[in-house]
Scaffold this motif. Structure first.
Motif, PDB file in Angstrom:
ATOM      1  N   ARG A 104      12.295  -5.736   2.440  1.00  0.00           N
ATOM      2  CA  ARG A 104      11.304  -4.793   2.977  1.00  0.00           C
ATOM      3  C   ARG A 104      12.091  -4.026   3.873  1.00  0.00           C
ATOM      4  O   ARG A 104      11.856  -2.705   3.907  1.00  0.00           O
ATOM      5  CB  ARG A 104      10.196  -5.592   3.531  1.00  0.00           C
ATOM      6  CG  ARG A 104       8.756  -4.707   4.101  1.00  0.00           C
ATOM      7  CD  ARG A 104       7.953  -5.649   4.441  1.00  0.00           C
ATOM      8  NE  ARG A 104       8.174  -6.666   5.469  1.00  0.00           N
ATOM      9  CZ  ARG A 104       7.817  -7.820   5.452  1.00  0.00           C
ATOM     10  NH1 ARG A 104       6.933  -8.212   4.461  1.00  0.00           N
ATOM     11  NH2 ARG A 104       7.729  -8.537   6.739  1.00  0.00           N
ATOM     12  N   PRO A 154       0.882  -5.112   4.344  1.00  0.00           N
ATOM     13  CA  PRO A 154       1.344  -6.527   4.772  1.00  0.00           C
ATOM     14  C   PRO A 154       2.569  -6.315   5.168  1.00  0.00           C
ATOM     15  O   PRO A 154       4.054  -6.521   4.742  1.00  0.00           O
ATOM     16  CB  PRO A 154       1.650  -7.268   3.581  1.00  0.00           C
ATOM     17  CG  PRO A 154       1.575  -6.129   2.415  1.00  0.00           C
ATOM     18  CD  PRO A 154       1.016  -4.985   2.919  1.00  0.00           C
ATOM     19  N   SER A 207     -11.777  -3.375   5.999  1.00  0.00           N
ATOM     20  CA  SER A 207     -10.429  -3.245   5.512  1.00  0.00           C
ATOM     21  C   SER A 207      -9.320  -3.914   6.827  1.00  0.00           C
ATOM     22  O   SER A 207      -8.047  -3.851   6.468  1.00  0.00           O
ATOM     23  CB  SER A 207      -9.976  -1.815   5.432  1.00  0.00           C
ATOM     24  OG  SER A 207     -10.161  -1.117   6.533  1.00  0.00           O
ATOM     25  N   ARG A 213      -5.727  -9.604   9.757  1.00  0.00           N
ATOM     26  CA  ARG A 213      -4.832  -8.942   8.986  1.00  0.00           C
ATOM     27  C   ARG A 213      -3.679  -9.896   8.482  1.00  0.00           C
ATOM     28  O   ARG A 213      -2.411  -9.774   8.325  1.00  0.00           O
ATOM     29  CB  ARG A 213      -4.043  -8.062   9.645  1.00  0.00           C
ATOM     30  CG  ARG A 213      -4.867  -6.869  10.165  1.00  0.00           C
ATOM     31  CD  ARG A 213      -4.068  -5.850  11.038  1.00  0.00           C
ATOM     32  NE  ARG A 213      -5.216  -4.977  11.844  1.00  0.00           N
ATOM     33  CZ  ARG A 213      -5.680  -5.283  13.012  1.00  0.00           C
ATOM     34  NH1 ARG A 213      -4.901  -6.461  13.568  1.00  0.00           N
ATOM     35  NH2 ARG A 213      -6.437  -4.644  13.527  1.00  0.00           N
ATOM     36  N   TYR A 266      -1.370 -11.368   5.770  1.00  0.00           N
ATOM     37  CA  TYR A 266      -0.592 -10.740   4.748  1.00  0.00           C
ATOM     38  C   TYR A 266      -1.153 -10.814   3.454  1.00  0.00           C
ATOM     39  O   TYR A 266      -1.158  -9.977   2.462  1.00  0.00           O
ATOM     40  CB  TYR A 266       0.975 -11.109   4.772  1.00  0.00           C
ATOM     41  CG  TYR A 266       1.748 -10.262   5.854  1.00  0.00           C
ATOM     42  CD1 TYR A 266       0.869  -9.475   6.904  1.00  0.00           C
ATOM     43  CD2 TYR A 266       3.036 -10.586   5.948  1.00  0.00           C
ATOM     44  CE1 TYR A 266       1.828  -9.042   8.085  1.00  0.00           C
ATOM     45  CE2 TYR A 266       3.775  -9.852   7.061  1.00  0.00           C
ATOM     46  CZ  TYR A 266       3.092  -9.113   8.082  1.00  0.00           C
ATOM     47  OH  TYR A 266       3.737  -8.364   9.037  1.00  0.00           O
ATOM     48  N   LEU A 319      -4.136  -8.501   3.200  1.00  0.00           N
ATOM     49  CA  LEU A 319      -3.572  -7.076   3.029  1.00  0.00           C
ATOM     50  C   LEU A 319      -3.037  -6.793   1.869  1.00  0.00           C
ATOM     51  O   LEU A 319      -2.984  -5.853   1.156  1.00  0.00           O
ATOM     52  CB  LEU A 319      -2.751  -6.809   4.057  1.00  0.00           C
ATOM     53  CG  LEU A 319      -3.135  -6.853   5.511  1.00  0.00           C
ATOM     54  CD1 LEU A 319      -1.982  -6.564   6.691  1.00  0.00           C
ATOM     55  CD2 LEU A 319      -4.322  -5.854   5.909  1.00  0.00           C
ATOM     56  N   ARG A 320      -2.513  -7.702   0.856  1.00  0.00           N
ATOM     57  CA  ARG A 320      -1.659  -7.602  -0.465  1.00  0.00           C
ATOM     58  C   ARG A 320      -2.740  -7.292  -1.468  1.00  0.00           C
ATOM     59  O   ARG A 320      -2.388  -6.810  -2.507  1.00  0.00           O
ATOM     60  CB  ARG A 320      -0.848  -8.775  -0.779  1.00  0.00           C
ATOM     61  CG  ARG A 320       0.493  -8.708  -0.094  1.00  0.00           C
ATOM     62  CD  ARG A 320       1.386  -9.726  -0.868  1.00  0.00           C
ATOM     63  NE  ARG A 320       2.800  -9.830  -0.046  1.00  0.00           N
ATOM     64  CZ  ARG A 320       2.958 -10.766   0.977  1.00  0.00           C
ATOM     65  NH1 ARG A 320       1.980 -11.643   1.073  1.00  0.00           N
ATOM     66  NH2 ARG A 320       3.782 -10.749   1.647  1.00  0.00           N
ATOM     67  N   ILE A 370       7.257  -3.185   0.168  1.00  0.00           N
ATOM     68  CA  ILE A 370       6.344  -3.552   1.321  1.00  0.00           C
ATOM     69  C   ILE A 370       5.412  -4.794   0.594  1.00  0.00           C
ATOM     70  O   ILE A 370       5.005  -5.807   1.005  1.00  0.00           O
ATOM     71  CB  ILE A 370       5.534  -2.457   1.773  1.00  0.00           C
ATOM     72  CG1 ILE A 370       6.135  -1.590   2.581  1.00  0.00           C
ATOM     73  CG2 ILE A 370       4.279  -3.008   2.591  1.00  0.00           C
ATOM     74  CD1 ILE A 370       5.695  -0.536   3.176  1.00  0.00           C
ATOM     75  N   TYR A 371       5.088  -4.556  -0.778  1.00  0.00           N
ATOM     76  CA  TYR A 371       4.022  -5.235  -1.422  1.00  0.00           C
ATOM     77  C   TYR A 371       4.701  -6.362  -2.461  1.00  0.00           C
ATOM     78  O   TYR A 371       4.167  -6.885  -3.221  1.00  0.00           O
ATOM     79  CB  TYR A 371       3.057  -4.752  -2.482  1.00  0.00           C
ATOM     80  CG  TYR A 371       2.126  -3.801  -1.282  1.00  0.00           C
ATOM     81  CD1 TYR A 371       0.963  -4.416  -1.029  1.00  0.00           C
ATOM     82  CD2 TYR A 371       2.145  -2.552  -1.054  1.00  0.00           C
ATOM     83  CE1 TYR A 371       0.023  -3.826  -0.220  1.00  0.00           C
ATOM     84  CE2 TYR A 371       1.420  -1.646  -0.352  1.00  0.00           C
ATOM     85  CZ  TYR A 371       0.358  -2.384   0.351  1.00  0.00           C
ATOM     86  OH  TYR A 371      -0.493  -1.949   0.875  1.00  0.00           O
ATOM     87  N   ASP A 372       6.145  -6.586  -2.121  1.00  0.00           N
ATOM     88  CA  ASP A 372       6.915  -7.370  -3.112  1.00  0.00           C
ATOM     89  C   ASP A 372       6.854  -7.202  -4.376  1.00  0.00           C
ATOM     90  O   ASP A 372       6.299  -8.333  -5.156  1.00  0.00           O
ATOM     91  CB  ASP A 372       6.901  -8.869  -2.494  1.00  0.00           C
ATOM     92  CG  ASP A 372       7.759  -9.674  -3.217  1.00  0.00           C
ATOM     93  OD1 ASP A 372       8.685  -9.339  -3.476  1.00  0.00           O
ATOM     94  OD2 ASP A 372       7.569 -11.039  -3.145  1.00  0.00           O
TER      95      ASP A 372
END
Lengths: 272, 285
Positions: A11, A108, B81, B101, B103, B106-107, B135-137
């Motif tokens: 990332r 994220p 959100s 928040r 992760y 958020l994903r 970012i979202y893998d």
């Protein structure tokens, strides 16, 4: 653990690439940034030392001759460009005041890592080109330079850059409360200009200021790397520099982490 | 807990209890003298943007969140959100407190703010999507395929390699939608996704969203000033006035029950029914 580090690494590599791709979109701006600006800054600082030696009519200052100061000016301009982040700090503040940060904090990732990786990516893509200028100039004018010391000096400067970014992050925490704080950035950068040793070598200052300035982490931005390359200091001072930056990073990151959480809690989600 | 109660609990994805948010704003009277006075002393006004809101939302539903400007709908959306922390009250979205928040949370969500760019202005959308995949893998190859599929559906594949700042508003919105859907969010917050678009572009996006929701079944919270968006897409209606939820129910129930006289009048459309309802609520409060 292994997977989460791999995700984190990929990332952040992507953020660094974002900075590289964004900068290369505007080719002329990029070349002015990496060539014209460093040449002008170097020219100004070299002229300053020419004037100092001519006006003072001396052969040495503090035991070093004119060539050492010209070499210092040449490398100081190069390292000072790495060790400042006004552009990204302005951008971070603007994200908060305009509400553009909304699109970042719902993903994220952290705001800190997002900008740190971009900053490092940007500095990498500009440094590899800008480095050519002092290397050619030092070689052509035969200025005192220990080339084998350049890699470690660059490493310390980049390490110091992480501290600079952490301070920018702290300034951003204030931006949540005060909205417009670009004057902070300008005032802070002027102070760092002196504390880093870009304007003049820090060992020229009288005691006790000299000892204090050399112990502060800011010396790691310009004075220590340049002093190491131009043989004003040795490896011991460099190690002290690494330790000083590390301690500051630990303390300021802990403070920034608390302040960031408190600041986000007050954030009104500006705009839209 | 019995099996039935468990199923009910499982299907609730958003739950709020007495959720409130108050804003403080600096009041600056006219003139230079007042600016000088403001250096030393400032007066602040408090405004309750959201007032003790309690609601539950089931998974797979499209919720139309409707209210006048400043009614509190965007504040509610921002709290759910994770953008904004509430002043008091509690909320759980997919079991998480949004403002923490996490992760993992958020994903699973996505927010699209019609008036703000979410993608990167200086690079092409394909570069933005590659970054989002990291970012979202996401699997990069699968993400690339998904981008192409969505771009085909939205008929915008030809602009994927153009710098975002050089695209038209409609094209940009399509790019934003692809970016928001890339990681298959379980909850999608759409804040005025068709704002500023011409009628054809609005309809295209509306149709696309209707098809997407039918296929993927995410929970969608949609705010819009265009009642066509709400009437076409929403299963349920949340009407908000002066920070209070004044109606929760289906669109059909609302039209039939809230004002049966108006509903039977063929000259009065859905938009008019809602407008008159909110005007009445606003006067009461």
């Amino acid at each position: 653990m292994k997977k989460s580090f791999a995700v984190f690494w990929k990332r952040n590599l992507a953020f660094a690439k974002l900075a590289i791709v964004s900068n290369l979109e505007y080719r002329l701006n990029y070349f002015v940034d990496v060539i014209v600006q460093p040449v002008l800054t170097t020219g100004i600082e070299i002229l300053l030392w020419f004037a100092v030696f001519k006006g003072a009519n001396v052969q040495t200052i503090n035991g070093f001759g004119r060539e050492y100061y010209l070499s210092y000016a040449l490398w100081a301009a190069f390292f000072a460009r790495i060790a400042t982040s006004w552009m990204y700090e302005f951008r971070m503040i603007e994200e908060i005041s305009s509400g553009t940060i909304n699109s970042l904090i719902v993903r994220p990732m952290s705001f800190y890592e997002y900008y740190l990786s971009q900053l490092l990516g940007y500095k990498f893509i500009t440094t590899i080109i800008s480095l050519i200028i002092p290397l050619i100039a030092a070689h052509y004018f035969n200025l005192p330079t220990i080339y084998s010391r350049v890699p470690l000096a660059v490493v310390l400067c980049f390490y110091y850059l992480i501290l600079v970014h952490t301070i920018s992050f702290l300034v951003c925490c204030v931006a949540f409360h005060l909205t417009k704080i670009s004057s902070f950035t300008v005032a802070k950068n002027l102070l760092f200009w002196i504390l880093m040793g870009e304007l003049f070598p820090l060992d020229l200052t009288p005691e006790p200021y000299k000892s204090i300035l050399l112990k502060l982490p800011f010396a790691g931005g310009v004075f220590l790397p340049v002093g190491y390359i131009t043989n004003r200091i040795g490896l011991n001072e460099m190690i002290t520099g690494f330790i000083s930056v590390t301690i500051s990073l630990v303390v300021l990151n802990a403070l920034a982490s608390v302040l960031w959480k408190k600041s986000l809690a007050t954030y009104a989600g500006t705009g839209a | 807990m019995d099996a039935y109660a468990n199923i009910i609990t499982m299907s609730i994805v958003i739950e709020t209890h007495d959720l409130s948010r108050e804003y403080k704003t600096y009041q600056k009277p006219e003139g230079v003298m007042n600016s000088l006075r403001g250096i030393f002393k400032r007066e602040y006004n408090s405004k309750i943007a959201l007032d003790k809101t309690t609601l539950t939302i089931e998974s797979g539903k499209i919720i139309g969140l409707v209210g006048a400007n400043g009614a509190g709908k965007t504040t509610l959306l921002k709290i759910l959100s994770g953008l904004v922390t509430p002043t008091s009250g509690d909320a759980r979205v997919l079991g998480f407190k949004p403002w923490e928040r996490n992760y993992e949370f958020l994903r699973q969500i996505s927010i699209l703010l019609g008036q703000k760019n979410q993608l990167w202005w200086d690079i092409s959308p394909v570069d933005s999507y590659a970054l989002l995949a990291r970012i979202y893998d996401l699997d990069v190859t699968a993400a690339r395929k998904k981008v192409n599929d969505l771009a085909e559906m939205l008929q915008c594949a030809h602009v994927l390699n153009t710098q975002l700042r050089r695209l038209s508003l409609g094209e940009r919105m399509k790019m934003e939608i692809i970016g928001a859907l890339l990681h298959d969010p379980k909850i999608l917050f759409l804040d005025e996704p068709t704002i500023g678009l011409d009628i054809v572009a609005q309809e295209n996006i509306r149709n696309f969203l209707a098809n997407y929701v039918k296929e993927k079944e995410p929970t969608v919270i949609l705010t819009s000033h265009y009642m066509d968006d709400i009437a076409t897409l929403a299963d349920r209606l949340l009407l908000i006035s002066k920070g209070n939820i004044v109606y929760q129910g289906t669109v059909d129930e609302f039209v039939l029950n809230s004002n049966s006289e108006l509903a039977q009048d063929e000259k009065v459309d859905f938009e008019e029914v809602i407008r008159r309802f909110l005007e009445t609520e606003s006067r009461i409060r």
